[in-house]
Scaffold this motif. Structure first.
Motif, PDB file in Angstrom:
ATOM      1  N   ARG A  38       0.810  -1.228   0.000  1.00 10.74           N
ATOM      2  CA  ARG A  38       0.000   0.000   0.000  1.00 10.74           C
ATOM      3  C   ARG A  38       0.836   1.268   0.000  1.00 10.74           C
ATOM      4  O   ARG A  38       0.323   2.355  -0.248  1.00 10.74           O
ATOM      5  N   GLN A  39       2.135   1.176   0.241  1.00  9.60           N
ATOM      6  CA  GLN A  39       2.990   2.358   0.200  1.00  9.60           C
ATOM      7  C   GLN A  39       3.317   2.769  -1.228  1.00  9.60           C
ATOM      8  O   GLN A  39       3.825   3.869  -1.462  1.00  9.60           O
ATOM      9  N   LEU A  40       3.020   1.941  -2.226  1.00 11.16           N
ATOM     10  CA  LEU A  40       3.290   2.289  -3.626  1.00 11.16           C
ATOM     11  C   LEU A  40       2.365   3.414  -4.052  1.00 11.16           C
ATOM     12  O   LEU A  40       1.145   3.318  -3.889  1.00 11.16           O
ATOM     13  N   THR A  41       2.933   4.473  -4.600  1.00 10.18           N
ATOM     14  CA  THR A  41       2.130   5.668  -4.889  1.00 10.18           C
ATOM     15  C   THR A  41       2.195   6.126  -6.335  1.00 10.18           C
ATOM     16  O   THR A  41       1.626   7.156  -6.678  1.00 10.18           O
ATOM     17  N   ASP A  42       2.880   5.378  -7.189  1.00  9.35           N
ATOM     18  CA  ASP A  42       2.877   5.778  -8.594  1.00  9.35           C
ATOM     19  C   ASP A  42       1.584   5.290  -9.247  1.00  9.35           C
ATOM     20  O   ASP A  42       0.750   4.654  -8.608  1.00  9.35           O
ATOM     21  N   SER A  43       1.408   5.594 -10.497  1.00 11.57           N
ATOM     22  CA  SER A  43       0.172   5.273 -11.199  1.00 11.57           C
ATOM     23  C   SER A  43       0.499   5.174 -12.683  1.00 11.57           C
ATOM     24  O   SER A  43       1.185   6.051 -13.217  1.00 11.57           O
ATOM     25  N   PHE A  44       0.015   4.123 -13.352  1.00 11.94           N
ATOM     26  CA  PHE A  44       0.333   4.002 -14.768  1.00 11.94           C
ATOM     27  C   PHE A  44      -0.643   3.086 -15.501  1.00 11.94           C
ATOM     28  O   PHE A  44      -1.317   2.261 -14.890  1.00 11.94           O
ATOM     29  N   ARG A  90       1.829   8.641 -14.017  1.00 10.66           N
ATOM     30  CA  ARG A  90       1.928   9.744 -13.063  1.00 10.66           C
ATOM     31  C   ARG A  90       2.995   9.354 -12.058  1.00 10.66           C
ATOM     32  O   ARG A  90       3.006   8.231 -11.580  1.00 10.66           O
ATOM     33  N   PHE A  91       3.851  10.288 -11.743  1.00  7.25           N
ATOM     34  CA  PHE A  91       4.975   9.976 -10.868  1.00  7.25           C
ATOM     35  C   PHE A  91       4.535   9.721  -9.431  1.00  7.25           C
ATOM     36  O   PHE A  91       5.169   8.948  -8.720  1.00  7.25           O
ATOM     37  N   HIS A  92       3.457  10.362  -9.017  1.00  5.14           N
ATOM     38  CA  HIS A  92       2.894  10.156  -7.683  1.00  5.14           C
ATOM     39  C   HIS A  92       1.388  10.296  -7.802  1.00  5.14           C
ATOM     40  O   HIS A  92       0.905  11.239  -8.437  1.00  5.14           O
ATOM     41  N   SER A  93       0.658   9.393  -7.196  1.00  6.30           N
ATOM     42  CA  SER A  93      -0.796   9.383  -7.349  1.00  6.30           C
ATOM     43  C   SER A  93      -1.496  10.592  -6.723  1.00  6.30           C
ATOM     44  O   SER A  93      -2.656  10.854  -7.032  1.00  6.30           O
TER      45      SER A  93
END
Length: 159
Positions: A99-105, A116-119
């Motif tokens: 759940r610490q993963l915050t990128d988006s693709f 997106r580099f950070h959600s």
């Protein structure tokens, strides 16, 4: 094959436009990772139409997310799409340990990516016809996918 191109963006409108373009460019696979897919407009009519066309031509969609509640509450079109094309779509939820993963693709055919580099922010980039730009995110997606478990399963009766 056309020349690889990368376009930076920093607005929701641009992100959505590139997401739509990625879906339309993809022929066989779409891999999407986002904490809750609230930014990717899976409930819009245009995205529903594009996804249905993609799936109708035999494409496969894999969606990984931390929390499916936004989809369940706000994207009834997408839930109908899952019901209609469940044999070509799979959705998985990440375990707490990821759940610490915050990128988006969103990756299409390992050649197109909207990232997106950070959600929490709209800043990102879209790359088209560029397999090298997709490589790292594709490896990340596969690792996330292997750790995640089934979510958003739809049956014919909707149960």
């Amino acid at each position: 094959m056309s020349e690889p191109r990368t376009i930076a963006f920093d607005t929701r409108l641009d992100c959505e436009a590139h997401f739509h373009a990625c879906i339309e460019a993809a022929q066989s696979t779409l891999a999407v990772f986002d904490p809750d897919v609230a930014v990717f407009p899976l409930g819009s009519t245009s995205i529903d139409t594009a996804l249905r066309a993609f799936l109708a031509r035999g494409g496969r969609l894999r969606l990984a997310l931390h929390d499916p509640s936004h989809v369940e509450r706000h994207y009834p079109r997408f839930l109908r799409l899952l019901r209609d094309y469940g044999h070509l779509c799979e959705c998985r939820q990440t375990p707490r340990s990821l759940r610490q993963l915050t990128d988006s693709f969103c990756i299409g055919d390992d050649r197109y990516i909207v990232r997106r580099f950070h959600s929490d922010h709209m800043r990102g980039e879209a790359s088209f016809d560029d397999p090298a730009a997709c490589e790292l995110s594709q490896h990340r997606f596969e690792a996330i996918w292997q750790e995640s478990y089934l979510a958003l399963q739809m049956s014919r009766t909707g149960l």
